[in-house]
Design a protein around this motif. Structure first.
Motif, mmCIF file in Angstrom:
data_model
loop_
_atom_site.group_PDB
_atom_site.id
_atom_site.type_symbol
_atom_site.label_atom_id
_atom_site.label_comp_id
_atom_site.label_asym_id
_atom_site.label_seq_id
_atom_site.Cartn_x
_atom_site.Cartn_y
_atom_site.Cartn_z
ATOM 1 N N ARG A 1 0.872 -1.050 9.411
ATOM 2 C CA ARG A 1 -0.471 -0.802 8.859
ATOM 3 C C ARG A 1 -1.173 0.261 9.686
ATOM 4 N N PRO B 1 2.524 -7.722 -9.791
ATOM 5 C CA PRO B 1 1.547 -6.618 -9.814
ATOM 6 C C PRO B 1 1.920 -5.487 -10.777
ATOM 7 N N GLU C 1 6.845 -1.084 -0.824
ATOM 8 C CA GLU C 1 5.434 -1.095 -1.242
ATOM 9 C C GLU C 1 4.546 -0.407 -0.202
ATOM 10 N N MET D 1 0.657 0.695 0.393
ATOM 11 C CA MET D 1 -0.662 0.420 -0.186
ATOM 12 C C MET D 1 -1.778 1.211 0.488
ATOM 13 N N LEU E 1 -6.416 1.596 0.233
ATOM 14 C CA LEU E 1 -7.641 0.939 -0.241
ATOM 15 C C LEU E 1 -8.707 1.997 -0.468
ATOM 16 N N TYR F 1 -9.474 -6.168 -0.045
ATOM 17 C CA TYR F 1 -8.309 -6.563 -0.845
ATOM 18 C C TYR F 1 -8.084 -8.058 -0.654
ATOM 19 N N MET G 1 -4.032 2.071 5.271
ATOM 20 C CA MET G 1 -2.755 2.028 4.547
ATOM 21 C C MET G 1 -1.878 0.940 5.129
ATOM 22 N N SER G 2 -0.941 0.450 4.294
ATOM 23 C CA SER G 2 0.083 -0.462 4.810
ATOM 24 C C SER G 2 1.406 -0.154 4.137
ATOM 25 N N ALA H 1 -7.881 -1.470 -4.570
ATOM 26 C CA ALA H 1 -6.687 -1.151 -3.773
ATOM 27 C C ALA H 1 -5.663 -0.544 -4.719
ATOM 28 N N PHE H 2 -4.634 0.067 -4.146
ATOM 29 C CA PHE H 2 -3.566 0.616 -4.984
ATOM 30 C C PHE H 2 -2.253 0.531 -4.230
ATOM 31 N N MET H 3 -1.180 0.735 -4.961
ATOM 32 C CA MET H 3 0.160 0.676 -4.362
ATOM 33 C C MET H 3 1.026 1.767 -4.974
ATOM 34 N N GLU I 1 4.801 2.030 -5.367
ATOM 35 C CA GLU I 1 5.945 1.123 -5.247
ATOM 36 C C GLU I 1 7.190 1.861 -5.705
#
Ligand SMILES: O=C(O)Cc1cc(O)ccc1O
Ligand SMILES: [Fe+2]
Length: 431
Positions: free
Chosen positions: A96, A291, A337, A339, A341, A346, A358-359, A392-394, A396
């Motif tokens: 993260r 998701p 994944e 992610m 924000l 989240y 971010m993560s 939030a978003f991802m 993937e």
């Protein structure tokens, strides 16, 4: 303040737009002479022979053809990186990061690109590059294009105008934009400092995911995608064109603005989308759906149902699931994944995952709610609840995502991220 711009609507339509009347040839693409003495130029983002339904190309009617430019020379890549990332070993660790700070010194969009991670191979046209942009100055006298992939902009702070060959798009946090591979553009700032995420898609261009039994409407609706109208710059000067090509930056002199397209037609133009238009579907009975139900755009890989990259959002919505652990479940996934924000909090992470942060949870790396969230959610009264002020978003992807050296060793990394799960207790007492 945002500028009121005009847009064409629909996703991937065969659009046409002219900034001067009659500039577009009628009934053919390449007449012997084009009105206003413009040059015709075709631009293809799929192979000539791609099936008709997938085929993407534009015809530009421009003041000068793109060949009128100087010799390329390599320039410093700064913190920009491209897949495959070989400068660091990719650990399976859950990772993260804090937000990347906007620099104090004058920084435009190109100088302010920082690559966090990438996967696949740009040269092999698979995978993605994941970047953050931080800038405090508009691009002046210089233009950019990216031959390695299309660029999905996810603004997190501040407003931008993307001046492109096809015209202008204004974007702000809560909206996204996609600039197809190779389109030339410059970024103008409407705010003092801007920050956002970019997914550089080396693979198949984004399409809208299927709706399945949901039917003919819902999720992303085609009519909500906005494309620019033709707008051209007829200016000369000592300008610079910067290209990202095969993982490196190059520059050349150009004596005029390359945004000199007076008219265009085609289906490979930049577009924007307001994420608030996403028609959210979710359970009205029980359990937490996967998701993928929140997918906005997908870049398919060769395997049906397995994405090169999905762009997924976690927007404001009602949560009504009964007898359900409502936050994202604990999870291990073949897909990787990444992610970010855009705003708010989240639901799986109330601490440490902050707007601009971010993560990364890579292939088979476990993740899920932090200890406190588990405690709260497993004891909460399950009344209908509105999730507000959260976005939030991802990204993937089917391919393992490799962080850059900067991401692994730089100061934005949170070295103690995994501590968020340390407080998870054993409750099991046996039979
Ligand atoms: O928080 C995450 O890591 C993403 C995620 C969201 C979700 O709703 C279910 C599973 C999942 O991995
Ligand atoms: Fe997950």
């Amino acid at each position: 303040m945002s500028q009121e711009l005009q847009y064409l609507t629909g996703f991937g339509n065969e659009f046409e737009s002219e900034a001067l009347p009659g500039a577009l040839p009628i009934g053919q693409f390449s007449p012997q002479k084009v009105k206003y003495d413009l040059y015709a130029e075709q631009y293809n983002t799929t192979a000539f022979t791609a099936p008709r339904a997938d085929n993407r190309r534009n015809w530009f009617y421009r003041i000068r053809p793109s060949v009128l430019q100087g010799e390329y020379e390599a320039i410093d890549n700064g913190l920009l990186r491209t897949a495959p990332i070989t400068e660091a070993i990719t650990p399976p660790s859950m990772l993260r990061w804090n937000p990347i700070e906007v620099p104090q010194e004058k920084t435009d969009f190109i100088n302010g690109l920082v690559t966090m991670a990438a996967n696949g191979s740009a040269n092999g046209q698979s995978g993605i590059g994941i970047h953050v942009y931080v800038a405090n100055a508009s691009m002046e006298g210089r233009y950019f294009y990216n031959a390695d992939g299309e660029l999905l902009f996810v603004p997190q702070q501040g407003e931008l105008i993307l001046h492109t060959e096809c015209g202008k798009l204004a974007i702000k946090p809560g909206e996204i934009a996609v600039i197809p591979r190779g389109i030339k553009f410059r970024v103008e700032l409407l705010s003092d400092a801007v920050r956002g995420y970019i997914c550089e898609n080396y693979g198949n261009p984004y399409i809208l995911p299927e709706r399945g039994p949901v039917g003919a409407n819902g999720y992303t609706n085609e009519r909500d995608f906005q494309y620019p109208v033709a707008a051209f710059e007829d200016i000369e000067g000592d300008f610079e064109l910067v290209a990202k090509f095969n993982g490196n930056l190059f520059r050349c002199d150009i004596g005029h603005s390359p945004l000199d397209v007076v008219a265009w037609t085609g289906n490979s133009a930049p577009y924007k989308y307001d994420l608030a238009r996403f028609n959210v579907m979710n359970t009205v009975s029980f359990d937490h759906p996967d998701p993928s139900i929140f997918t906005v755009l997908t870049s398919p890989s060769g395997t049906p149902g397995v994405a090169n990259v999905d762009f997924v959002i976690f927007p404001p919505r009602w949560m009504v699931a009964e007898n359900t652990f409502r936050p994202p479940y604990y999870h291990r996934n073949i897909m990787s994944e990444f992610m970010g924000l855009i705003e708010g909090v989240y639901d799986a992470k109330e601490h440490g995952f902050v707007p601009g942060g971010m993560s990364l949870h890579n292939c088979m790396s476990p993740h899920g709610p932090e200890a406190d969230v588990f405690e709260k959610a497993s004891n909460a009264e399950l009344a209908p609840q509105r999730y507000e002020n959260t976005l939030a978003f991802m990204f993937e992807s089917r391919y393992i995502i490799s962080p850059t050296k900067y991401a692994l060793e730089g100061k934005a990394r949170q070295p103690n991220y995994a501590d968020c799960w340390k407080g998870i207790k054993k409750y099991f007492k046996g039979a």
